[in-house]
Write an enzyme that holds these catalytic residues in place. Structure first.
Site, PDB file in Angstrom:
ATOM      1  N   LYS A  55       1.349   5.652 -11.724  1.00 17.71           N
ATOM      2  CA  LYS A  55       1.789   6.972 -11.273  1.00 17.71           C
ATOM      3  C   LYS A  55       2.833   7.544 -12.222  1.00 17.71           C
ATOM      4  CE  LYS A  55       1.002   6.307  -6.318  1.00 17.71           C
ATOM      5  NZ  LYS A  55       1.571   5.802  -5.071  1.00 17.71           N
ATOM      6  N   GLN A  99       6.173   4.236  -1.483  1.00 23.21           N
ATOM      7  CA  GLN A  99       4.985   3.378  -1.618  1.00 23.21           C
ATOM      8  C   GLN A  99       4.839   2.456  -0.408  1.00 23.21           C
ATOM      9  OE1 GLN A  99       2.711   3.511  -4.186  1.00 23.21           O
ATOM     10  NE2 GLN A  99       1.531   2.015  -3.038  1.00 23.21           N
ATOM     11  N   ASP A 122       2.131  12.860  -0.265  1.00 18.48           N
ATOM     12  CA  ASP A 122       1.135  11.927   0.260  1.00 18.48           C
ATOM     13  C   ASP A 122       0.399  12.534   1.460  1.00 18.48           C
ATOM     14  OD1 ASP A 122       0.405   9.556  -0.916  1.00 18.48           O
ATOM     15  OD2 ASP A 122       2.022   8.369  -0.055  1.00 18.48           O
TER      16      ASP A 122
END
Length: 297
Positions: A55, A99, A122
């Protein structure tokens, strides 16, 4: 029937990242805005570490700012929430991603709820879930279902209207948002799962099959309607007879490609789309936060 066309997610994701980079360059040149993505990693999970590293690399390659925060496995929920609140208040940060999975002492839902919904790239905050559920254009959409939708739109030349679709799997991360996205595309959508009666019969009626159930090679070729388009979200590691392991999806690729008209491979299908869509969401968030028209990506 000829073997199915392979839907190349790797190539599509590369094109999407190029379009994102072009949008970032235009934001810098025209508005003096550089989108910033913050990623918080708690603990030492090897898969998460690789994912976070990728990422960060792709964020920088797209011309964006990348902020990475690595926290110890023993980090308290209070400490993590304090970091989230700090990032919410930081104007350089347009997107925040914590995460998952998180260590057992931390309540994932409490952490996701603490992220500013307008920075929730997200798409997991209940506000964004509600926006998506009600068809609001303000929703930040979870990256994997968004990637599936972009692949389908590209394959069908833009319109999915009138197609019968089935989503096998009802998770909050893929199944439920995928259902809402397909509904907004004017598909007729069934959501199936492990307790669905006659799952093969349900799958056999669908023009579009999205498999996101987390079971290796569960969906067989003889379940499919001839000519169906198959999007395989699963990533499962299984043992090879000769030793070692290999990655397979939730669809039995060998039998499915003889029946489907098009199918995503595993790996190289949906997987590469997830980070590309994360970058796309970060640009979208940056534009909204600065009152700038969203670019076509």
């Amino acid at each position: 029937m000829a073997d199915a066309q392979i839907i190349d997610g790797k190539a599509f994701a590369a094109g999407l990242r190029e379009r994102v980079a072009g949008a970032v360059a235009a934001l810098k040149a025209d508005h003096g805005v550089t989108p910033g993505l913050a990623v918080v990693l708690v603990g030492e999970d090897p898969a998460s570490q690789v994912y976070v590293r990728n990422k960060g690399k792709q964020t920088l390659e797209a011309g964006m700012q990348s902020f990475e925060f690595k926290m110890d496995e023993t980090t308290s929920q209070e400490t993590l929430l304090a970091k989230v609140h700090e990032l919410n208040a930081d104007p350089r940060v347009n997107g925040i991603l914590v995460q998952l999975p998180l260590p057992k002492q931390i309540d994932e839902q409490a952490v996701l709820a603490a992220i500013d919904p307008d920075k929730d790239v997200d798409g997991f905050h209940v506000v964004n879930v509600g926006r998506l559920n009600t068809g609001s254009s303000d929703a930040l959409v979870p990256c994997t279902p968004l990637g599936c939708l972009l692949l389908l739109r590209d394959h069908f030349g833009g319109s999915l209207s009138g197609k019968k679709a089935i989503v096998v799997g009802r998770s909050n991360i893929v199944g439920k948002p995928m259902f809402n996205l397909l509904l907004q595309e004017s598909c007729t959508v069934t959501v199936a799962h492990s307790r669905t009666a006659d799952l093969p019969g349900e799958v056999g009626q669908a023009d579009i099959v999205i498999a996101a159930v987390g079971r290796p090679e569960m969906v067989k070729g003889d379940w499919l309607k001839p000519g169906a388009v198959v999007i395989d979200v699963g990533i499962n590691r299984i043992d090879k007879p000769e030793g070692g392991t290999r990655l397979v999806g939730d669809v039995d690729f060998a039998s499915a490609k003889a029946v489907a008209s098009a199918i995503t491979p595993v790996p190289g299908g949906v997987g590469p789309m997830t980070i590309a869509c994360l970058l796309r969401n970060t640009v979208t968030a940056a534009c909204r936060q600065n009152g700038i028209a969203e670019p076509d990506m």
